[in-house]
Design a protein around this motif. Structure first.
Motif, PDB file in Angstrom:
ATOM      1  N   THR A   1       0.804  -1.216   0.000  1.00  0.00           N
ATOM      2  CA  THR A   1       0.000   0.000   0.000  1.00  0.00           C
ATOM      3  C   THR A   1       0.837   1.267   0.000  1.00  0.00           C
ATOM      4  OG1 THR A   1      -0.092  -0.123   2.406  1.00  0.00           O
ATOM      5  CG2 THR A   1      -1.922  -1.104   1.186  1.00  0.00           C
ATOM      6  N   SER A   2       2.134   1.156  -0.002  1.00  0.00           N
ATOM      7  CA  SER A   2       2.991   2.336   0.084  1.00  0.00           C
ATOM      8  C   SER A   2       4.327   2.049  -0.564  1.00  0.00           C
ATOM      9  CB  SER A   2       3.194   2.737   1.553  1.00  0.00           C
ATOM     10  OG  SER A   2       4.166   3.746   1.675  1.00  0.00           O
ATOM     11  N   ALA A   3       4.941   3.102  -1.110  1.00  0.00           N
ATOM     12  CA  ALA A   3       6.260   2.955  -1.697  1.00  0.00           C
ATOM     13  C   ALA A   3       7.349   3.051  -0.639  1.00  0.00           C
ATOM     14  CB  ALA A   3       6.471   4.031  -2.755  1.00  0.00           C
ATOM     15  N   LEU A   4       6.972   3.193   0.617  1.00  0.00           N
ATOM     16  CA  LEU A   4       7.926   3.365   1.703  1.00  0.00           C
ATOM     17  C   LEU A   4       8.088   2.079   2.499  1.00  0.00           C
ATOM     18  CD1 LEU A   4       6.911   6.326   1.065  1.00  0.00           C
ATOM     19  CD2 LEU A   4       7.469   6.852   3.433  1.00  0.00           C
ATOM     20  N   THR A   5       9.292   1.869   3.010  1.00  0.00           N
ATOM     21  CA  THR A   5       9.501   0.783   3.959  1.00  0.00           C
ATOM     22  C   THR A   5       8.951   1.193   5.316  1.00  0.00           C
ATOM     23  OG1 THR A   5      11.637   1.607   4.698  1.00  0.00           O
ATOM     24  CG2 THR A   5      11.631   0.164   2.757  1.00  0.00           C
ATOM     25  N   ASP A   6       8.856   0.227   6.220  1.00  0.00           N
ATOM     26  CA  ASP A   6       8.410   0.542   7.575  1.00  0.00           C
ATOM     27  C   ASP A   6       9.333   1.570   8.233  1.00  0.00           C
ATOM     28  OD1 ASP A   6       6.356  -1.239   7.253  1.00  0.00           O
ATOM     29  OD2 ASP A   6       7.264  -2.836   8.433  1.00  0.00           O
ATOM     30  N   ALA A   7      10.628   1.418   8.036  1.00  0.00           N
ATOM     31  CA  ALA A   7      11.587   2.351   8.635  1.00  0.00           C
ATOM     32  C   ALA A   7      11.422   3.749   8.053  1.00  0.00           C
ATOM     33  CB  ALA A   7      13.015   1.848   8.415  1.00  0.00           C
ATOM     34  N   GLU A   8      11.179   3.830   6.745  1.00  0.00           N
ATOM     35  CA  GLU A   8      10.976   5.141   6.111  1.00  0.00           C
ATOM     36  C   GLU A   8       9.691   5.791   6.607  1.00  0.00           C
ATOM     37  OE1 GLU A   8      13.284   4.251   1.887  1.00  0.00           O
ATOM     38  OE2 GLU A   8      11.145   3.819   2.099  1.00  0.00           O
ATOM     39  N   CYS A   9       8.632   4.990   6.789  1.00  0.00           N
ATOM     40  CA  CYS A   9       7.392   5.535   7.344  1.00  0.00           C
ATOM     41  C   CYS A   9       7.636   6.120   8.733  1.00  0.00           C
ATOM     42  CB  CYS A   9       6.329   4.448   7.410  1.00  0.00           C
ATOM     43  SG  CYS A   9       5.518   4.069   5.843  1.00  0.00           S
ATOM     44  N   ALA A  10       8.398   5.405   9.548  1.00  0.00           N
ATOM     45  CA  ALA A  10       8.665   5.873  10.905  1.00  0.00           C
ATOM     46  C   ALA A  10       9.381   7.223  10.885  1.00  0.00           C
ATOM     47  CB  ALA A  10       9.491   4.842  11.662  1.00  0.00           C
TER      48      ALA A  10
ATOM     49  N   GLY B   1      16.905  11.262   3.265  1.00  0.00           N
ATOM     50  CA  GLY B   1      17.003   9.855   2.919  1.00  0.00           C
ATOM     51  C   GLY B   1      15.683   9.208   2.550  1.00  0.00           C
ATOM     52  N   LEU B   2      14.604   9.980   2.506  1.00  0.00           N
ATOM     53  CA  LEU B   2      13.287   9.438   2.207  1.00  0.00           C
ATOM     54  C   LEU B   2      12.990   9.490   0.711  1.00  0.00           C
ATOM     55  CD1 LEU B   2      11.241  11.068   5.119  1.00  0.00           C
ATOM     56  CD2 LEU B   2      12.061   8.701   4.968  1.00  0.00           C
ATOM     57  N   PRO B   3      12.051   8.685   0.232  1.00  0.00           N
ATOM     58  CA  PRO B   3      11.639   8.750  -1.174  1.00  0.00           C
ATOM     59  C   PRO B   3      11.103  10.140  -1.526  1.00  0.00           C
ATOM     60  CG  PRO B   3      10.847   6.729  -0.170  1.00  0.00           C
ATOM     61  CD  PRO B   3      11.390   7.577   0.945  1.00  0.00           C
ATOM     62  N   PRO B   4      11.193  10.543  -2.786  1.00  0.00           N
ATOM     63  CA  PRO B   4      10.806  11.904  -3.196  1.00  0.00           C
ATOM     64  C   PRO B   4       9.379  12.301  -2.823  1.00  0.00           C
ATOM     65  CG  PRO B   4      12.024  10.823  -4.945  1.00  0.00           C
ATOM     66  CD  PRO B   4      11.793   9.777  -3.897  1.00  0.00           C
ATOM     67  N   ALA B   5       8.437  11.371  -2.882  1.00  0.00           N
ATOM     68  CA  ALA B   5       7.043  11.713  -2.595  1.00  0.00           C
ATOM     69  C   ALA B   5       6.875  12.250  -1.184  1.00  0.00           C
ATOM     70  CB  ALA B   5       6.144  10.491  -2.791  1.00  0.00           C
ATOM     71  N   VAL B   6       7.762  11.855  -0.280  1.00  0.00           N
ATOM     72  CA  VAL B   6       7.711  12.328   1.102  1.00  0.00           C
ATOM     73  C   VAL B   6       8.776  13.394   1.349  1.00  0.00           C
ATOM     74  CG1 VAL B   6       7.914  11.639   3.514  1.00  0.00           C
ATOM     75  CG2 VAL B   6       6.794  10.120   1.890  1.00  0.00           C
ATOM     76  N   ALA B   7       9.967  13.179   0.827  1.00  0.00           N
ATOM     77  CA  ALA B   7      11.068  14.114   1.075  1.00  0.00           C
ATOM     78  C   ALA B   7      10.799  15.493   0.487  1.00  0.00           C
ATOM     79  CB  ALA B   7      12.366  13.548   0.502  1.00  0.00           C
ATOM     80  N   ALA B   8      10.227  15.541  -0.711  1.00  0.00           N
ATOM     81  CA  ALA B   8      10.032  16.831  -1.386  1.00  0.00           C
ATOM     82  C   ALA B   8       9.111  17.768  -0.602  1.00  0.00           C
ATOM     83  CB  ALA B   8       9.515  16.606  -2.806  1.00  0.00           C
ATOM     84  N   PRO B   9       7.914  17.322  -0.193  1.00  0.00           N
ATOM     85  CA  PRO B   9       7.075  18.262   0.562  1.00  0.00           C
ATOM     86  C   PRO B   9       7.641  18.630   1.930  1.00  0.00           C
ATOM     87  CG  PRO B   9       6.037  16.092   0.437  1.00  0.00           C
ATOM     88  CD  PRO B   9       7.189  16.078  -0.508  1.00  0.00           C
ATOM     89  N   LEU B  10       8.275  17.680   2.625  1.00  0.00           N
ATOM     90  CA  LEU B  10       8.854  18.010   3.920  1.00  0.00           C
ATOM     91  C   LEU B  10      10.011  18.997   3.772  1.00  0.00           C
ATOM     92  CD1 LEU B  10       8.814  14.530   5.720  1.00  0.00           C
ATOM     93  CD2 LEU B  10       7.256  16.466   6.079  1.00  0.00           C
TER      94      LEU B  10
END
Length: 225
Positions: free
Chosen positions: A8-17, A47-56
């Motif tokens: 359901t997500s392009a992120l690993t559990d660690a990346e979600c955390a 270190g996060l995927p672009p979909a999360v890193a870019a807005p943050l």
């Protein structure tokens, strides 16, 4: 398994955390403590995927470019004075009704089951608290709570976007950690947008009402971990 990617997500559990912890902090009041954490947050977000890193990163850029008094005034105007930008998740589905009290208990029970207790004076459904719990307490339980209130999260994201608020970027990042919206969610968002939360003024004791953040701490009274 640590590092696995969810369907359901392009992120690993660690990346979600990491994403949830960063978003939790960035939804806090922009005081000196938060502003002092910007270098650490930038390193974590990078270190996060672009979909999360870019807005943050976009929001961190805003923190860098805006004088602290302006950040503080904007935070209060956005989250304290606009009901459509409420950070308390159960408000969207239940308003200030008796049913909301039961919904709040679900959050409190999830924290207790993970061996955590909430500081006095805080409501357990504050988005920053829920994100902190998902990041550092019980990821699966935290994800379930966020998913159960997906319609409210989306309504908050849309309200911030419509208002041109820089905090909309943080909600974009949170949304990117969750499953895509379904038709059922879209219907719920449309209904909430049209009708608004139910109206029935009641007290929410014993949950308190201080929106201070980062209130989760280990339960040292013998609660199960």
């Amino acid at each position: 398994m640590i590092g696995r990617r969810r369907a359901t997500s392009a992120l690993t559990d660690a990346e979600c955390a990491v994403a949830w912890q960063a978003a939790s902090l960035l939804l806090g009041y922009p005081d000196e403590e938060l502003l002092g954490r910007r270098p650490l947050l930038r390193r974590a977000v990078a270190g996060l995927p672009p979909a999360v890193a870019a807005p943050l990163t976009r929001f961190l850029d805003h923190l860098d470019a805006t004088p602290p008094p302006d950040l503080a005034a904007d935070y209060v105007a956005t989250f304290d004075h606009r009901k459509r930008c409420c950070l308390y998740l159960t408000y969207y589905a239940y308003g200030d009704t008796r049913k909301r009290g039961m919904a709040l208990l679900r959050f409190k029970h999830a924290y207790t089951a993970a061996g955590l207790i909430l500081d006095d004076g805080e409501l357990p459904d504050h988005l920053a608290v829920v994100l902190e719990f998902a990041a550092t307490g019980d990821a699966d339980a935290g994800r379930r709570l966020l998913s159960e209130h997906r319609a409210g999260l989306e309504l908050l994201r849309l309200a911030l976007t419509d208002a041109g608020s820089p905090w909309s970027a943080v909600l974009d990042a949170v949304s990117a950690t969750l499953p895509p919206l379904t038709g059922r969610h879209h219907e719920a968002v449309a209904r909430l947008a049209a009708e608004g939360p139910p109206e029935e003024e009641v007290g929410l004791a014993p949950f308190g009402g201080d929106p201070s953040l980062s209130g989760l701490r280990p339960d040292t009274s013998g609660a199960r971990r």
